[in-house]
Design a protein around this motif. Structure first.
Motif, PDB file in Angstrom:
ATOM      1  N   GLU A  45       0.833  -1.206   0.000  1.00 27.72           N
ATOM      2  CA  GLU A  45       0.000   0.000   0.000  1.00 27.72           C
ATOM      3  C   GLU A  45       0.870   1.259   0.000  1.00 27.72           C
ATOM      4  N   VAL A  46       1.913   1.254   0.798  1.00 22.79           N
ATOM      5  CA  VAL A  46       2.821   2.402   0.860  1.00 22.79           C
ATOM      6  C   VAL A  46       3.539   2.582  -0.475  1.00 22.79           C
ATOM      7  N   GLN A  47       3.979   1.476  -1.097  1.00 23.25           N
ATOM      8  CA  GLN A  47       4.629   1.580  -2.399  1.00 23.25           C
ATOM      9  C   GLN A  47       3.680   2.146  -3.448  1.00 23.25           C
ATOM     10  N   SER A  48       2.430   1.724  -3.409  1.00 20.19           N
ATOM     11  CA  SER A  48       1.439   2.238  -4.352  1.00 20.19           C
ATOM     12  C   SER A  48       1.218   3.734  -4.144  1.00 20.19           C
ATOM     13  N   ASP A  49       1.112   4.147  -2.884  1.00 20.88           N
ATOM     14  CA  ASP A  49       0.939   5.567  -2.586  1.00 20.88           C
ATOM     15  C   ASP A  49       2.147   6.378  -3.048  1.00 20.88           C
ATOM     16  N   LEU A  50       3.335   5.844  -2.838  1.00 23.77           N
ATOM     17  CA  LEU A  50       4.550   6.540  -3.257  1.00 23.77           C
ATOM     18  C   LEU A  50       4.595   6.682  -4.768  1.00 23.77           C
ATOM     19  N   LYS A  51       4.173   5.654  -5.482  1.00 21.00           N
ATOM     20  CA  LYS A  51       4.136   5.725  -6.941  1.00 21.00           C
ATOM     21  C   LYS A  51       3.173   6.807  -7.410  1.00 21.00           C
ATOM     22  N   LEU A  52       1.996   6.901  -6.764  1.00 18.29           N
ATOM     23  CA  LEU A  52       1.027   7.941  -7.120  1.00 18.29           C
ATOM     24  C   LEU A  52       1.576   9.339  -6.837  1.00 18.29           C
ATOM     25  N   ILE A  53       2.278   9.479  -5.723  1.00 18.33           N
ATOM     26  CA  ILE A  53       2.862  10.774  -5.373  1.00 18.33           C
ATOM     27  C   ILE A  53       3.911  11.168  -6.400  1.00 18.33           C
ATOM     28  N   LYS A  54       4.760  10.209  -6.799  1.00 15.69           N
ATOM     29  CA  LYS A  54       5.776  10.500  -7.816  1.00 15.69           C
ATOM     30  C   LYS A  54       5.136  10.907  -9.133  1.00 15.69           C
ATOM     31  N   GLN A  55       4.064  10.230  -9.519  1.00 14.45           N
ATOM     32  CA  GLN A  55       3.377  10.587 -10.757  1.00 14.45           C
ATOM     33  C   GLN A  55       2.778  11.979 -10.658  1.00 14.45           C
ATOM     34  N   HIS A  56       2.188  12.306  -9.512  1.00 16.56           N
ATOM     35  CA  HIS A  56       1.566  13.612  -9.323  1.00 16.56           C
ATOM     36  C   HIS A  56       2.601  14.738  -9.381  1.00 16.56           C
ATOM     37  N   LEU A  57       3.775  14.493  -8.799  1.00 15.71           N
ATOM     38  CA  LEU A  57       4.817  15.516  -8.777  1.00 15.71           C
ATOM     39  C   LEU A  57       5.664  15.513 -10.046  1.00 15.71           C
ATOM     40  N   GLY A  58       5.473  14.524 -10.889  1.00 11.14           N
ATOM     41  CA  GLY A  58       6.233  14.461 -12.130  1.00 11.14           C
ATOM     42  C   GLY A  58       7.644  13.954 -11.956  1.00 11.14           C
ATOM     43  N   ILE A  59       7.882  13.214 -10.914  1.00  8.28           N
ATOM     44  CA  ILE A  59       9.203  12.661 -10.659  1.00  8.28           C
ATOM     45  C   ILE A  59       9.294  11.324 -11.383  1.00  8.28           C
ATOM     46  N   MET A  60      10.264  11.233 -12.262  1.00  5.74           N
ATOM     47  CA  MET A  60      10.450   9.997 -13.021  1.00  5.74           C
ATOM     48  C   MET A  60      11.758   9.351 -12.609  1.00  5.74           C
ATOM     49  N   GLU A  61      11.785   8.043 -12.656  1.00 11.00           N
ATOM     50  CA  GLU A  61      13.028   7.337 -12.402  1.00 11.00           C
ATOM     51  C   GLU A  61      13.810   7.315 -13.710  1.00 11.00           C
TER      52      GLU A  61
END
Length: 85
Positions: A45-61
């Motif tokens: 759940e935390v990993q999923s939330d972190l992925k959504l936050i990265k997408q929202h902020l536009g942070i790409m790996e």
């Protein structure tokens, strides 16, 4: 809070296992499996939330681009030519 809950659950498992006798070990294994499953679900759940936050902020790996030896040598030659001038 999580540590307190873990301690309470362990103490409860020990008390239950003392009352159940031979089934105590099985009960403690079941409680341990429950803890592991709960932790695994929470981590996902935390990993999923972190992925959504990265997408929202536009942070790409970013992955490093593969550069051939020829390109590296050409760039070094250009830098050396500029340094000579």
């Amino acid at each position: 809070m999580v540590i307190l809950g873990t301690i309470v659950a362990i103490v409860t498992a020990i008390i239950i296992s003392s009352f159940l006798g031979p089934y105590g070990l099985l009960t403690m294994l079941a409680v341990g499996f429950g803890f592991l499953f709960s932790i695994h679900a929470r981590v996902r759940e935390v990993q999923s939330d972190l992925k959504l936050i990265k997408q929202h902020l536009g942070i790409m790996e970013t992955k490093e681009a593969v550069v051939s030896n020829e390109e590296i040598e050409a760039e070094l030659e250009r830098e050396m030519a500029v340094a000579r001038e």
